[in-house]
Design a protein around this motif. Structure first.
Motif, mmCIF file in Angstrom:
data_model
loop_
_atom_site.group_PDB
_atom_site.id
_atom_site.type_symbol
_atom_site.label_atom_id
_atom_site.label_comp_id
_atom_site.label_asym_id
_atom_site.label_seq_id
_atom_site.Cartn_x
_atom_site.Cartn_y
_atom_site.Cartn_z
ATOM 1 N N TYR A 72 -3.916 5.006 -1.592
ATOM 2 C CA TYR A 72 -3.274 3.590 -2.833
ATOM 3 C C TYR A 72 -3.427 2.594 -1.793
ATOM 4 N N SER A 121 -1.561 15.118 -4.304
ATOM 5 C CA SER A 121 -2.351 14.230 -4.424
ATOM 6 C C SER A 121 -3.661 13.622 -3.304
ATOM 7 N N GLN A 165 -10.473 2.181 -5.926
ATOM 8 C CA GLN A 165 -11.302 3.270 -6.779
ATOM 9 C C GLN A 165 -12.528 3.748 -5.463
ATOM 10 N N VAL A 193 -4.601 1.201 -6.699
ATOM 11 C CA VAL A 193 -5.663 2.354 -6.415
ATOM 12 C C VAL A 193 -6.455 1.929 -5.817
ATOM 13 N N TYR A 218 -2.969 7.847 1.473
ATOM 14 C CA TYR A 218 -3.053 8.874 1.131
ATOM 15 C C TYR A 218 -2.718 10.031 0.648
ATOM 16 N N THR A 222 -5.560 10.775 -4.247
ATOM 17 C CA THR A 222 -5.321 9.187 -4.908
ATOM 18 C C THR A 222 -5.409 8.157 -3.046
#
Length: 291
Positions: free
Chosen positions: A111, A107, A124, A122, A97, A109
């Protein structure tokens, strides 16, 4: 000789036509991510074969005592620094993260990397609620609740975070924890580790860049912080240190910067006795047996 020890592999192409074919780009859908959300990948035939061979050899890597750069499938995080990497207990997977990207932006996002498949993806979230982009934060995985837990870090160069966020890998939901009691406050570059549903945080820098030397415990099940009282012997404040739990009873703290210089100090904290001990390095000397 077999695939696991390198006895089987891909030879060099034997003619201009073979080289052209081997380097040509094809569209490939990874069967491990096939389905409604399948993502076609552009790759060369050579890279596809080499990656398949790497997957077959993955179980042999642990015994040859050398670094291997994995060719992987999926959507990779790209260049990052200051991110967190957290193992999911007993699942051969880890979560990544935050961090600062090559562009300089932070970021937000999340992963997932699966060792067995050598596969990035990724994650979601199921809702739009999620933590801000973070760098230099603390992160652990709580096996009891199946949650990734984040604390602290920087949301920009001049802004720090003091919130606790949880991500449940079963529901794919982020939630911010409401802490009603006192806490470490805004903190970045702290040392941390976790065990038995507890996150331990030591040191770091506060929002005014003061160097800290306090130790805290966050109970993930009760959402409460506890500060450990300091005894007469304690490590001096530092940021950028690393901390790991040994035998579920001791925190080992190493290194960090005290605001002026990098250090190589090693300390141990007994969780049960709540006491610090300095582990002084002893210079080894040759010992000879006399007749």
């Amino acid at each position: 000789m077999e695939i696991s020890n390198g006895g089987i592999g891909v030879s060099n192409c034997s003619s201009p036509l073979a080289c052209t074919i081997a380097s040509s780009q094809i569209t490939f859908v990874d069967p491990k991510t096939s389905g409604m959300c399948a993502t076609p990948v552009k790759t060369s035939i050579t890279n596809l074969i080499n990656t398949a061979a790497m997957r077959l050899q993955v179980n042999a890597f642990s015994t040859d005592h050398s670094w291997i750069e994995y060719p992987t499938f999926g959507i990779t995080p790209g260049g990052l620094q200051g991110h967190s990497i957290t193992m999911i207990d007993s699942q051969n997977k880890f979560l990544v993260y935050g961090g600062q990207m090559v562009s300089g932006a932070l970021s937000s996002t999340l992963y997932l990397f699966e060792f067995d498949a050598i596969q990035w993806s990724v994650v979601q979230p199921s809702s739009a609620i999620q933590p801000p982009p973070l760098i230099n934060h603390a992160a652990i995985f709580c096996n009891a609740t199946q949650e990734l837990v984040l604390f602290g870090g920087s949301t920009s160069i001049n802004s720090l975070n003091n919130a606790i966020w949880k991500f449940n890998i079963k529901t794919n939901l982020w939630t911010q924890v409401l802490v009603v009691d006192y806490s470490p406050g805004f903190r970045t570059l702290q040392a941390f580790d976790g065990v038995d549903g507890k996150l331990y945080v030591w040191g770091g820098q506060d929002s005014t860049r003061n160097v800290k030397g306090d130790l805290w415990q966050f109970n993930i099940l009760t959402s409460q912080w506890q500060q450990y009282s300091l005894n007469s012997v304690t490590p001096s404040g530092k940021y950028g240190s690393v901390m790991r739990i040994v035998n579920n009873t001791n925190l080992l703290l190493f290194g960090g910067n005290n605001g002026q210089t990098d250090t190589n100090e090693l300390w141990s904290f007994d969780i049960n006795l709540q006491t610090w001990h300095s582990l002084i390095r002893i210079q080894r000397t040759d010992l000879r047996l006399l007749p």
